[in-house]
Design a protein around this motif. Structure first.
Motif, PDB file in Angstrom:
ATOM      1  N   ASP A  67      18.107  15.302   6.932  1.00 11.47           N
ATOM      2  CA  ASP A  67      17.499  16.024   8.054  1.00 11.47           C
ATOM      3  C   ASP A  67      16.307  15.281   8.666  1.00 11.47           C
ATOM      4  N   TYR A  68      15.970  14.147   8.091  1.00 15.30           N
ATOM      5  CA  TYR A  68      14.770  13.431   8.547  1.00 15.30           C
ATOM      6  C   TYR A  68      15.129  12.575   9.758  1.00 15.30           C
ATOM      7  N   LYS A  69      14.410  12.754  10.837  1.00 15.56           N
ATOM      8  CA  LYS A  69      14.695  11.986  12.057  1.00 15.56           C
ATOM      9  C   LYS A  69      13.716  10.805  12.117  1.00 15.56           C
ATOM     10  N   HIS A  70      14.223   9.623  11.796  1.00 13.87           N
ATOM     11  CA  HIS A  70      13.321   8.458  11.829  1.00 13.87           C
ATOM     12  C   HIS A  70      12.981   8.090  13.270  1.00 13.87           C
ATOM     13  N   ILE A  71      11.856   7.426  13.469  1.00 11.01           N
ATOM     14  CA  ILE A  71      11.483   7.033  14.828  1.00 11.01           C
ATOM     15  C   ILE A  71      12.369   5.859  15.258  1.00 11.01           C
ATOM     16  N   ASN A  72      12.614   5.754  16.563  1.00  6.28           N
ATOM     17  CA  ASN A  72      13.448   4.652  17.076  1.00  6.28           C
ATOM     18  C   ASN A  72      12.587   3.713  17.922  1.00  6.28           C
TER      19      ASN A  72
ATOM     20  N   SER B 275       0.814  -1.226   0.000  1.00  7.25           N
ATOM     21  CA  SER B 275       0.000   0.000   0.000  1.00  7.25           C
ATOM     22  C   SER B 275       0.841   1.267   0.000  1.00  7.25           C
ATOM     23  N   GLY B 276       2.034   1.195   0.601  1.00  7.63           N
ATOM     24  CA  GLY B 276       2.907   2.379   0.656  1.00  7.63           C
ATOM     25  C   GLY B 276       3.541   2.521   2.022  1.00  7.63           C
ATOM     26  N   LEU B 277       4.345   3.582   2.183  1.00 11.07           N
ATOM     27  CA  LEU B 277       5.042   3.826   3.446  1.00 11.07           C
ATOM     28  C   LEU B 277       4.358   4.994   4.149  1.00 11.07           C
ATOM     29  N   CYS B 278       3.784   4.752   5.301  1.00  8.20           N
ATOM     30  CA  CYS B 278       3.108   5.844   6.028  1.00  8.20           C
ATOM     31  C   CYS B 278       4.123   6.616   6.857  1.00  8.20           C
ATOM     32  N   ASP B 279       4.137   7.921   6.682  1.00  6.87           N
ATOM     33  CA  ASP B 279       5.114   8.774   7.363  1.00  6.87           C
ATOM     34  C   ASP B 279       4.548   9.255   8.706  1.00  6.87           C
ATOM     35  N   VAL B 280       4.865   8.490   9.741  1.00  5.45           N
ATOM     36  CA  VAL B 280       4.358   8.808  11.089  1.00  5.45           C
ATOM     37  C   VAL B 280       4.859  10.165  11.574  1.00  5.45           C
ATOM     38  N   ARG B 281       6.112  10.473  11.233  1.00  8.80           N
ATOM     39  CA  ARG B 281       6.688  11.756  11.638  1.00  8.80           C
ATOM     40  C   ARG B 281       5.809  12.916  11.147  1.00  8.80           C
ATOM     41  N   ARG B 282       5.353  12.790   9.909  1.00  2.00           N
ATOM     42  CA  ARG B 282       4.514  13.845   9.306  1.00  2.00           C
ATOM     43  C   ARG B 282       3.176  13.937  10.048  1.00  2.00           C
TER      44      ARG B 282
ATOM     45  N   THR C 264       9.792   1.033   8.734  1.00  2.00           N
ATOM     46  CA  THR C 264       9.165   1.935   7.757  1.00  2.00           C
ATOM     47  C   THR C 264       9.761   3.334   7.860  1.00  2.00           C
ATOM     48  N   SER C 265       9.938   3.796   9.093  1.00  2.00           N
ATOM     49  CA  SER C 265      10.450   5.144   9.302  1.00  2.00           C
ATOM     50  C   SER C 265      11.892   5.255   8.806  1.00  2.00           C
ATOM     51  N   ILE C 266      12.679   4.199   9.029  1.00  2.00           N
ATOM     52  CA  ILE C 266      14.065   4.194   8.536  1.00  2.00           C
ATOM     53  C   ILE C 266      14.060   4.225   7.001  1.00  2.00           C
ATOM     54  N   HIS C 267      13.182   3.438   6.394  1.00  2.00           N
ATOM     55  CA  HIS C 267      13.122   3.422   4.926  1.00  2.00           C
ATOM     56  C   HIS C 267      12.760   4.806   4.374  1.00  2.00           C
ATOM     57  N   LEU C 268      11.878   5.499   5.092  1.00  2.00           N
ATOM     58  CA  LEU C 268      11.483   6.847   4.650  1.00  2.00           C
ATOM     59  C   LEU C 268      12.624   7.860   4.795  1.00  2.00           C
ATOM     60  N   SER C 269      13.578   7.535   5.679  1.00  2.00           N
ATOM     61  CA  SER C 269      14.644   8.516   5.959  1.00  2.00           C
ATOM     62  C   SER C 269      15.781   8.457   4.943  1.00  2.00           C
TER      63      SER C 269
END
Ligand code: GUN
Ligand code: FE
Length: 437
Positions: free
Chosen positions: A352-357, A303-310, A342-347
């Motif tokens: 400057d993108y801080k992926h979730i840990n 379905s895609g990568l959901c950007d939780v940070r956003r 997912t968050s790492i893949h988005l980064s």
């Protein structure tokens, strides 16, 4: 636990005190009376606290050095009837997957014996993985959904349970008329409320915009308001789904449809939200509606990568969901790992993108989920006055998922749990003070 006795848990305690900050008590205690947390502090203040609270009768649960006490995990989106399909049929994207695998399985739940067998299994399985609160999609069938309610009550889980509304797009034997949809939903709500449970509540569940016409959605919103119910549905999960919604309804964006139907409330939880626009996120934020982030499902169904940070930047509440069987696993521990991935893949490629840990994922799975379901006045962390929904995690169990070959402090134990843990490491589960595993 008897109401008049206290239980004192001592040892390593970790919880998300507020989003996204973790409180760690290496040598801590929690005092529980009945269903409630009455104190949490460092061990050196235990005697003083017992005196202040005039505690004369208590039992003690002493954690080992390899154990951790954490809040119960919250699954904000799971389809109980889809459990038999978990791990099957990921060759198709959402709309084809629904037609080929999902509706046909869900149609079988007119059989209440089959319902009982599956629902007992999924409730026990999720409790085993430490899911103390689950927000369930049931099937179309009211009586089958009551079987799910009974399983949840029997096994002592906290839950929201929804009867799906669906008048189009599925096979003939798995559809209802708009009139049936409303009367069956209202009967379901009353039947659940008649159980007079503090733990189990009904939730209004139009499947997604493509399954129901606008007029029915509006009537469901009226029911939600009449009974002060939560609402759940899916939004913006798949690009073909988004395009079809825009063709089928007069709207600029997907979220406008739910807004027009009055379905966006501060007790609404929307699954996925991968492809939401900035305007839609502003709308959800304004309405106080939340997103159930289902990272495993988003991968399995391509379905895609959901950007939780956003989502967080737009001040939209986010919890984690397994979305069984779009997601393969009924474990929120797995969902935490998948959310980090997912968050790492988005980064990648964005310095400057801080992926979730793993700690952020733990916050999402506990307090984040509680906020997303508007249950954070009751659960989500170990604040005094909240219900005691908790897990004892042991990262050194024989034949477990982990070989703990060196001593670890509390935060290291939590890291190991998020990255390697499974149900073998969840040694005790408490819901509202009751030990349910
Ligand atoms: N959209 C509408 N129904 C479903 C469902 O059952 N699963 C998922 N993942 N998305 C949906
Ligand atoms: Fe779903």
């Amino acid at each position: 636990m008897a109401e008049d006795t206290y239980t004192i848990f001592t040892g390593n305690i970790i919880h998300c005190e507020k989003l996204f900050s973790i409180e760690t008590l290496e040598n801590g205690f929690i005092i529980v009376k009945g269903s409630k947390i009455v104190a949490i502090d460092q061990l050196e203040r235990l005697e003083e606290t017992k005196k202040n609270l005039e505690i004369s009768k208590w039992q003690t649960v002493t954690l080992k050095d390899t154990q951790l006490l954490i809040p119960g995990l919250i699954d904000t989106h799971i389809h109980a009837p889809q459990y038999p399909n978990a791990g099957l049929g990921y060759d198709l994207p959402l709309l084809d997957w629904l037609q080929k695998y999902t509706y046909n399985l869900e149609a079988k739940y007119s059989d209440l014996d089959f319902s009982k067998k599956v629902y007992d299994a999924i409730v026990r399985k999720t409790l085993g993985y430490g899911t103390t609160t689950a927000c369930y999609f049931g099937s179309l069938f009211r009586k089958s959904c009551m079987v799910l309610v009974d399983s949840v009550l029997q096994h002592g889980q906290r839950a929201l349970v929804g009867k799906i509304n669906m008048t189009r797009l599925a096979p003939e034997n798995y559809l209802e008329t708009p009139e049936e949809s409303i009367t069956e939903t209202e009967t379901f709500i009353n039947d659940v409320l008649d159980k007079k449970s503090r733990l189990v509540k009904p939730i209004i569940t139009p499947r997604f915009a493509l399954s129901v016409e606008l007029d029915l959605m509006k009537k469901l919103a009226v029911l939600a308001s009449k009974y002060n119910c939560h609402i759940q549905t899916h939004i913006s999960e798949n690009c073909d789904e988004v395009c079809t919604v825009k063709k089928m309804f007069v709207c600029n964006e997907y979220a406008d449809v739910y807004h027009e139907a009055n379905l966006l409330t501060n007790q609404t939880i929307l699954a996925h939200g991968i492809h939401l626009t900035d305007d839609e996120l502003k709308l959800l934020s304004k309405k106080g509606s939340s997103i159930a982030h289902c990272p495993s499902s988003n991968s399995r169904l391509q379905s895609g990568l959901c950007d939780v940070r956003r989502l967080i930047e737009y001040d939209v509440s986010v919890g984690l969901g397994t979305d069984v069987s779009g997601g393969h696993s009924p474990s929120i521990i797995e969902a935490m790992r998948s959310a980090v991935d997912t968050s790492i893949h988005l980064s990648y490629g964005k310095p400057d993108y801080k992926h979730i840990n793993c700690y952020d994922a733990f916050c999402l799975a506990t307090l984040g989920g509680a906020k997303a379901l508007s249950l954070d006045d009751q659960v989500g962390n170990f604040k005094v006055g909240k219900d005691f929904d908790a897990l004892i995690i042991d990262m050194d169990v024989e034949n477990g998922a982990v070989d703990l070959l060196q001593s670890c402090n509390a935060s290291e134990l939590l890291q190991k749990f998020v990255y390697l843990g499974d149900d073998r490491n969840v040694v005790s589960v408490y819901v509202a003070g009751n030990k349910v595993k």
